[in-house]
Design an enzyme around this catalytic site. Structure first.
Site, PDB file in Angstrom:
ATOM      1  N   ASN A   9       0.865  -1.184   0.000  1.00  0.00           N
ATOM      2  CA  ASN A   9       0.000   0.000   0.000  1.00  0.00           C
ATOM      3  C   ASN A   9       0.899   1.231   0.000  1.00  0.00           C
ATOM      4  O   ASN A   9       1.502   1.554   1.018  1.00  0.00           O
ATOM      5  CB  ASN A   9      -0.888  -0.039   1.258  1.00  0.00           C
ATOM      6  CG  ASN A   9      -1.709   1.221   1.437  1.00  0.00           C
ATOM      7  OD1 ASN A   9      -1.799   2.054   0.528  1.00  0.00           O
ATOM      8  ND2 ASN A   9      -2.309   1.367   2.610  1.00  0.00           N
ATOM      9  N   LYS A  11       0.115   4.272  -0.238  1.00  0.00           N
ATOM     10  CA  LYS A  11      -0.521   5.459   0.364  1.00  0.00           C
ATOM     11  C   LYS A  11      -0.305   6.676  -0.551  1.00  0.00           C
ATOM     12  O   LYS A  11      -0.210   6.504  -1.766  1.00  0.00           O
ATOM     13  CB  LYS A  11      -0.003   5.661   1.787  1.00  0.00           C
ATOM     14  CG  LYS A  11      -0.133   4.370   2.617  1.00  0.00           C
ATOM     15  CD  LYS A  11       0.082   4.546   4.082  1.00  0.00           C
ATOM     16  CE  LYS A  11      -0.114   3.189   4.763  1.00  0.00           C
ATOM     17  NZ  LYS A  11       0.027   3.264   6.213  1.00  0.00           N
ATOM     18  N   HIS A  94      -9.271   0.932   5.150  1.00  0.00           N
ATOM     19  CA  HIS A  94      -7.970   1.146   5.808  1.00  0.00           C
ATOM     20  C   HIS A  94      -8.171   2.077   7.002  1.00  0.00           C
ATOM     21  O   HIS A  94      -8.999   2.988   6.956  1.00  0.00           O
ATOM     22  CB  HIS A  94      -6.961   1.750   4.825  1.00  0.00           C
ATOM     23  CG  HIS A  94      -5.578   1.751   5.379  1.00  0.00           C
ATOM     24  ND1 HIS A  94      -5.136   2.734   6.228  1.00  0.00           N
ATOM     25  CD2 HIS A  94      -4.565   0.860   5.249  1.00  0.00           C
ATOM     26  CE1 HIS A  94      -3.893   2.443   6.595  1.00  0.00           C
ATOM     27  NE2 HIS A  94      -3.521   1.322   6.011  1.00  0.00           N
ATOM     28  N   GLU A  96      -6.616   4.529   8.004  1.00  0.00           N
ATOM     29  CA  GLU A  96      -6.481   5.970   7.708  1.00  0.00           C
ATOM     30  C   GLU A  96      -7.770   6.534   7.098  1.00  0.00           C
ATOM     31  O   GLU A  96      -8.105   7.697   7.306  1.00  0.00           O
ATOM     32  CB  GLU A  96      -5.254   6.188   6.796  1.00  0.00           C
ATOM     33  CG  GLU A  96      -3.970   5.989   7.587  1.00  0.00           C
ATOM     34  CD  GLU A  96      -2.790   5.410   6.820  1.00  0.00           C
ATOM     35  OE1 GLU A  96      -2.766   5.502   5.579  1.00  0.00           O
ATOM     36  OE2 GLU A  96      -1.890   4.858   7.481  1.00  0.00           O
ATOM     37  N   GLU A 166      -4.994  -5.033  10.713  1.00  0.00           N
ATOM     38  CA  GLU A 166      -3.963  -4.027  10.925  1.00  0.00           C
ATOM     39  C   GLU A 166      -4.186  -3.353  12.272  1.00  0.00           C
ATOM     40  O   GLU A 166      -4.999  -2.419  12.372  1.00  0.00           O
ATOM     41  CB  GLU A 166      -4.025  -2.983   9.810  1.00  0.00           C
ATOM     42  CG  GLU A 166      -3.854  -3.592   8.441  1.00  0.00           C
ATOM     43  CD  GLU A 166      -3.366  -2.566   7.441  1.00  0.00           C
ATOM     44  OE1 GLU A 166      -2.240  -2.708   6.967  1.00  0.00           O
ATOM     45  OE2 GLU A 166      -4.088  -1.599   7.186  1.00  0.00           O
ATOM     46  N   GLY A 172       2.727   2.299  10.758  1.00  0.00           N
ATOM     47  CA  GLY A 172       3.630   3.426  10.561  1.00  0.00           C
ATOM     48  C   GLY A 172       4.319   3.879  11.842  1.00  0.00           C
ATOM     49  O   GLY A 172       4.942   4.941  11.880  1.00  0.00           O
ATOM     50  N   SER A 212       3.772  -2.097  10.321  1.00  0.00           N
ATOM     51  CA  SER A 212       5.230  -2.143  10.500  1.00  0.00           C
ATOM     52  C   SER A 212       5.826  -3.516  10.178  1.00  0.00           C
ATOM     53  O   SER A 212       6.784  -3.945  10.814  1.00  0.00           O
ATOM     54  CB  SER A 212       5.619  -1.693  11.910  1.00  0.00           C
ATOM     55  OG  SER A 212       5.221  -0.337  12.105  1.00  0.00           O
TER      56      SER A 212
END
Ligand code: PGA
Length: 249
Positions: A9, A11, A94, A96, A166, A172, A212
């Protein structure tokens, strides 16, 4: 049997030229890899149709899609548009998108259904935030995300769905779930799928770990019986790191 999958991904990273270069490198590394895993990349929308021509066996994903089929929805990209640009997979839900764009389970369910209708394969994301884990609510949160996000799907639909777990606290941040934490939740999700769709679907659905994941920890994460691969953020932007993860099975 379910597939091993490594999905990158990207992003909101790379300009078109860098993205094309990265995609070419991923294609070459994948061609030279041990071939066990299905490799998917999810570049930004603007790169999709150009990159689709460069990647051979590597599959193309979008990072999001609209919950509407067409019409006056300025700035949105429909699942059918993605299909027409050569896209096969779409990341939906996701963290985010959930956090910064207030996408909730109901909206994500609409996206999953529309994506399937258009012929896309959803990579549906779930995962708890740190406070939810610390409060012992992690299973409750993920159960709701999976149950509502996949509501109304048939066993046939589920053949096209990939699920990514996730833990938001690991995305991240450099903090990674331990192999035991990953396995525990993946096993929980697979049990949920047994209840929702039956043993066959639960056995055949690929469950990816995200957060990560990198060359140094991919092998121990992927060695778990219910971890079928990874959804990779930061490390997917470096062709060498991404290839090392692809080869970590
Ligand atoms: P990360 O992101 O690998 O950079 O933690 C994972 C993801 O958001 O898919």
């Amino acid at each position: 049997m379910r597939r091993k999958i490594v999905a990158g991904n990207w992003k909101m990273n790379t300009l078109l030229q860098d993205g094309m270069e990265l995609a070419r490198a991923v294609e070459q590394n994948t061609r030279e890899s041990n071939g066990e895993a299905l490799v998917i990349i999810a570049p930004p929308f603007t790169h999709l149709s150009r990159i689709g021509d460069l990647i051979g066996e590597v599959k193309l994903a979008a990072q999001n899609c609209s919950s509407e089929a067409s019409g006056a929805f300025t700035g949105e990209v429909s699942p059918a548009m993605l299909v027409s640009a050569g896209v096969e997979y779409v990341i939906i839900g996701h963290s985010e998108r959930r956090t910064y764009y207030a996408e909730d389970n109901q909206l994500l369910n609409k996206k999953v259904k529309l994506a399937l209708e258009a012929g896309l394969k959803p990579i549906y994301c779930c995962g708890e935030v740190l406070e939810e884990r610390e409060a012992g609510k992690l299973f409750e949160v993920v159960e709701k995300q999976v149950t509502t996000g996949l509501e109304g799907l048939s066993a046939a639909d589920m053949k096209k769905v990939v699920i990514a777990y996730e833990p938001v606290w690991a995305i991240g941040t450099g903090k990674v779930a331990t192999p035991e934490q990953a396995q525990e939740m993946h096993q929980f999700i697979r049990q949920l799928l047994v209840g929702l769709f039956g043993d066959g679907v639960a056995d055949d659905t690929s469950l990816l770990y995200g957060g990560s994941c990198k060359p140094s920890n991919a092998a121990e994460l992927f060695a778990n019986p219910d971890v079928d691969g990874g959804l990779i953020g930061g490390a997917s932007l470096k062709a060498g790191d991404f290839a090392a993860i692809v080869n970590a099975f």
